[in-house]
Each structure stands twice: as C-alpha cells, then as structure tokens.
Design a protein around this motif. Structure first.
Motif, PDB file in Angstrom:
ATOM      1  N   ASP A 124     -18.888  26.057  32.009  1.00 11.30           N
ATOM      2  CA  ASP A 124     -18.184  24.730  31.876  1.00 11.30           C
ATOM      3  C   ASP A 124     -18.165  24.355  30.369  1.00 11.30           C
ATOM      4  OD1 ASP A 124     -20.773  24.407  31.941  1.00 11.30           O
ATOM      5  OD2 ASP A 124     -20.338  21.979  32.465  1.00 11.30           O
ATOM      6  N   LEU A 125     -18.943  24.652  29.421  1.00 16.35           N
ATOM      7  CA  LEU A 125     -18.855  24.310  28.191  1.00 16.35           C
ATOM      8  C   LEU A 125     -18.138  25.230  27.123  1.00 16.35           C
ATOM      9  CD1 LEU A 125     -22.780  23.631  27.805  1.00 16.35           C
ATOM     10  CD2 LEU A 125     -20.944  22.283  28.572  1.00 16.35           C
ATOM     11  N   MET A 126     -17.574  26.348  27.483  1.00 16.17           N
ATOM     12  CA  MET A 126     -16.813  27.317  26.560  1.00 16.17           C
ATOM     13  C   MET A 126     -15.966  28.046  27.148  1.00 16.17           C
ATOM     14  SD  MET A 126     -20.426  29.552  26.131  1.00 16.17           S
ATOM     15  CE  MET A 126     -20.059  30.428  24.777  1.00 16.17           C
ATOM     16  N   GLU A 127     -15.290  28.841  26.274  1.00 17.63           N
ATOM     17  CA  GLU A 127     -14.187  29.689  26.760  1.00 17.63           C
ATOM     18  C   GLU A 127     -14.706  30.761  27.267  1.00 17.63           C
ATOM     19  OE1 GLU A 127     -10.975  30.460  23.885  1.00 17.63           O
ATOM     20  OE2 GLU A 127     -10.843  28.221  23.482  1.00 17.63           O
ATOM     21  N   VAL A 128     -14.434  31.273  28.589  1.00 20.07           N
ATOM     22  CA  VAL A 128     -14.992  32.578  29.284  1.00 20.07           C
ATOM     23  C   VAL A 128     -13.743  33.224  29.579  1.00 20.07           C
ATOM     24  CG1 VAL A 128     -17.031  31.184  29.750  1.00 20.07           C
ATOM     25  CG2 VAL A 128     -15.087  31.339  31.431  1.00 20.07           C
ATOM     26  N   GLU A 129     -14.372  34.431  30.103  1.00 23.20           N
ATOM     27  CA  GLU A 129     -13.606  35.510  30.818  1.00 23.20           C
ATOM     28  C   GLU A 129     -13.441  35.247  32.464  1.00 23.20           C
ATOM     29  OE1 GLU A 129     -12.007  37.611  29.085  1.00 23.20           O
ATOM     30  OE2 GLU A 129     -12.794  37.856  27.081  1.00 23.20           O
ATOM     31  N   PRO A 130     -12.918  36.020  32.981  1.00 21.88           N
ATOM     32  CA  PRO A 130     -13.206  35.958  34.486  1.00 21.88           C
ATOM     33  C   PRO A 130     -14.622  36.476  34.591  1.00 21.88           C
ATOM     34  CG  PRO A 130     -11.108  37.259  34.053  1.00 21.88           C
ATOM     35  CD  PRO A 130     -11.515  36.933  32.779  1.00 21.88           C
ATOM     36  N   GLY A 131     -15.301  35.846  35.631  1.00 16.13           N
ATOM     37  CA  GLY A 131     -16.792  36.069  36.048  1.00 16.13           C
ATOM     38  C   GLY A 131     -17.694  35.648  35.123  1.00 16.13           C
ATOM     39  N   ASN A 132     -17.063  34.616  34.080  1.00 13.79           N
ATOM     40  CA  ASN A 132     -17.715  33.855  33.169  1.00 13.79           C
ATOM     41  C   ASN A 132     -18.268  34.307  32.058  1.00 13.79           C
ATOM     42  OD1 ASN A 132     -16.823  31.546  34.806  1.00 13.79           O
ATOM     43  ND2 ASN A 132     -18.686  31.421  36.046  1.00 13.79           N
ATOM     44  N   ARG A 133     -18.077  35.512  31.865  1.00 11.16           N
ATOM     45  CA  ARG A 133     -18.926  35.920  30.717  1.00 11.16           C
ATOM     46  C   ARG A 133     -18.072  35.506  29.345  1.00 11.16           C
ATOM     47  NH1 ARG A 133     -19.709  42.368  29.120  1.00 11.16           N
ATOM     48  NH2 ARG A 133     -20.439  41.795  26.758  1.00 11.16           N
ATOM     49  N   PRO A 134     -18.882  34.820  28.349  1.00 11.76           N
ATOM     50  CA  PRO A 134     -18.265  34.066  27.234  1.00 11.76           C
ATOM     51  C   PRO A 134     -17.202  34.965  26.430  1.00 11.76           C
ATOM     52  CG  PRO A 134     -20.640  33.641  27.385  1.00 11.76           C
ATOM     53  CD  PRO A 134     -20.318  34.874  28.141  1.00 11.76           C
ATOM     54  N   LYS A 135     -16.294  34.529  25.996  1.00  9.16           N
ATOM     55  CA  LYS A 135     -15.255  35.415  25.369  1.00  9.16           C
ATOM     56  C   LYS A 135     -15.817  35.588  23.879  1.00  9.16           C
ATOM     57  CE  LYS A 135     -10.810  33.729  27.267  1.00  9.16           C
ATOM     58  NZ  LYS A 135      -9.493  33.110  27.141  1.00  9.16           N
ATOM     59  N   GLU A 136     -15.764  36.741  23.546  1.00  3.91           N
ATOM     60  CA  GLU A 136     -16.578  37.026  22.359  1.00  3.91           C
ATOM     61  C   GLU A 136     -15.527  37.793  21.365  1.00  3.91           C
ATOM     62  OE1 GLU A 136     -20.154  39.701  22.600  1.00  3.91           O
ATOM     63  OE2 GLU A 136     -20.924  38.418  24.039  1.00  3.91           O
ATOM     64  N   TRP A 137     -15.491  37.520  20.320  1.00  7.21           N
ATOM     65  CA  TRP A 137     -14.699  38.222  19.050  1.00  7.21           C
ATOM     66  C   TRP A 137     -15.731  38.887  18.142  1.00  7.21           C
ATOM     67  CZ3 TRP A 137     -13.568  33.667  21.354  1.00  7.21           C
ATOM     68  CH2 TRP A 137     -12.328  33.391  21.959  1.00  7.21           C
ATOM     69  N   PRO A 138     -15.866  40.192  18.108  1.00  4.03           N
ATOM     70  CA  PRO A 138     -16.691  40.607  17.173  1.00  4.03           C
ATOM     71  C   PRO A 138     -16.518  40.327  15.694  1.00  4.03           C
ATOM     72  CG  PRO A 138     -15.392  42.435  17.871  1.00  4.03           C
ATOM     73  CD  PRO A 138     -14.964  40.993  18.680  1.00  4.03           C
ATOM     74  N   LEU A 139     -17.601  40.203  14.917  1.00  2.00           N
ATOM     75  CA  LEU A 139     -17.239  40.041  13.533  1.00  2.00           C
ATOM     76  C   LEU A 139     -17.685  41.245  12.712  1.00  2.00           C
ATOM     77  CD1 LEU A 139     -19.021  36.255  13.427  1.00  2.00           C
ATOM     78  CD2 LEU A 139     -16.497  36.736  13.393  1.00  2.00           C
ATOM     79  N   THR A 140     -16.973  41.297  11.547  1.00  3.05           N
ATOM     80  CA  THR A 140     -17.090  42.532  10.768  1.00  3.05           C
ATOM     81  C   THR A 140     -18.117  42.063   9.476  1.00  3.05           C
ATOM     82  OG1 THR A 140     -15.162  43.677  11.303  1.00  3.05           O
ATOM     83  CG2 THR A 140     -16.231  44.574   9.356  1.00  3.05           C
ATOM     84  N   GLN A 141     -19.150  42.698   9.292  1.00  2.00           N
ATOM     85  CA  GLN A 141     -19.865  42.399   8.043  1.00  2.00           C
ATOM     86  C   GLN A 141     -19.146  42.856   7.032  1.00  2.00           C
ATOM     87  OE1 GLN A 141     -24.184  43.487   8.418  1.00  2.00           O
ATOM     88  NE2 GLN A 141     -24.413  43.553   6.196  1.00  2.00           N
ATOM     89  N   VAL A 142     -19.246  41.961   5.857  1.00  2.00           N
ATOM     90  CA  VAL A 142     -18.404  42.355   4.562  1.00  2.00           C
ATOM     91  C   VAL A 142     -19.429  42.315   3.530  1.00  2.00           C
ATOM     92  CG1 VAL A 142     -16.336  41.638   5.534  1.00  2.00           C
ATOM     93  CG2 VAL A 142     -17.648  40.028   4.228  1.00  2.00           C
ATOM     94  N   PHE A 143     -20.880  41.779   3.821  1.00  6.85           N
ATOM     95  CA  PHE A 143     -21.803  41.480   2.792  1.00  6.85           C
ATOM     96  C   PHE A 143     -23.074  41.294   3.380  1.00  6.85           C
ATOM     97  CE2 PHE A 143     -24.184  38.945  -0.101  1.00  6.85           C
ATOM     98  CZ  PHE A 143     -24.445  39.676  -1.220  1.00  6.85           C
ATOM     99  N   HIS A 144     -24.251  41.793   2.619  1.00  9.00           N
ATOM    100  CA  HIS A 144     -25.606  41.661   2.796  1.00  9.00           C
ATOM    101  C   HIS A 144     -26.175  41.908   1.732  1.00  9.00           C
ATOM    102  CE1 HIS A 144     -29.152  41.754   5.539  1.00  9.00           C
ATOM    103  NE2 HIS A 144     -29.420  42.801   4.637  1.00  9.00           N
ATOM    104  N   LEU A 145     -27.194  40.800   1.501  1.00  4.93           N
ATOM    105  CA  LEU A 145     -28.356  40.846   0.582  1.00  4.93           C
ATOM    106  C   LEU A 145     -29.609  41.078   1.119  1.00  4.93           C
ATOM    107  CD1 LEU A 145     -28.981  40.443  -2.461  1.00  4.93           C
ATOM    108  CD2 LEU A 145     -29.187  37.943  -1.957  1.00  4.93           C
TER     109      LEU A 145
END
Length: 107
Positions: free
Chosen positions: A85-106
């Motif tokens: 009820d708090l977030m955007e979800v897929e059918p079955g209530n899995r949270p919608k996720e958008w992967p992030l690509t790492q562009v820098f790491h120290l």
C-alpha cells in the motif's frame, strides 16, 4: 581479498507514505532480517529522495550467494503484501525495481 557483489536499484514510494515507510523499516520483522542475512545480504541500505519519492537501495552479498529463491519465500511474500500500500508494485505485490548501474566507486 574477498569480493562482495553489490546490487543497487531504485523503487518508488507513493505520495504521503514517507513516515510510514520509515516506521515499518524501523520495526523490521526479525524473521525477515534473518531471511535476508541467510541469503547472504549484508550492509543493506535504502535511501529516500524526498523530492521525487524515489527509493535507492544498495546491498552487498557475501560471495557465493544468490537472491534467486527469495521472491518465493513466504516471509518475503508477506513483507511485500505488508508494504504494497506504500509503494509502486508489480502484480503479486513485488516492489517495482529499476536496476542502477554503478558508474563510480572509491574503495
């Protein structure tokens, strides 16, 4: 040196749910925390961009672990239902996720 896999992704909170989302995570179920740790997850953080309501999650996995079985685990499914009820979800209530690509790491 042991290399830990890092996974980062974005989720989306529905307007007006910032405090409740934080509150539910402040009281994370012990069985969910144990499940995540058992899957090899450690050093897991979720950040909120209050201007866009984007949630940015970053987790590290111990070597040799795979998140594959988590989506079917009953505790994970219950948590998703609890949070749906708090977030955007897929059918079955899995949270919608958008992967992030790492562009820098120290290190």
């Amino acid at each position: 040196m042991t290399i830990h896999a890092t996974r980062a992704f974005r989720m989306k909170l529905k307007p007006g749910n910032e405090d409740e989302y934080r509150s539910r995570h402040d009281e994370i179920w012990p069985e969910l925390a144990a499940l995540l740790r058992g899957a090899g997850i450690h050093d897991y953080s979720i950040f909120l961009d209050e201007a866009t309501l984007d949630l940015f999650a970053v987790m590290k996995l111990h070597p040799g672990h795979d998140l594959g079985p988590l989506p079917e685990h009953p505790v994970m499914r219950r948590w998703w239902d609890f949070m749906a009820d708090l977030m955007e979800v897929e059918p079955g209530n899995r949270p919608k996720e958008w992967p992030l690509t790492q562009v820098f790491h120290l290190a």
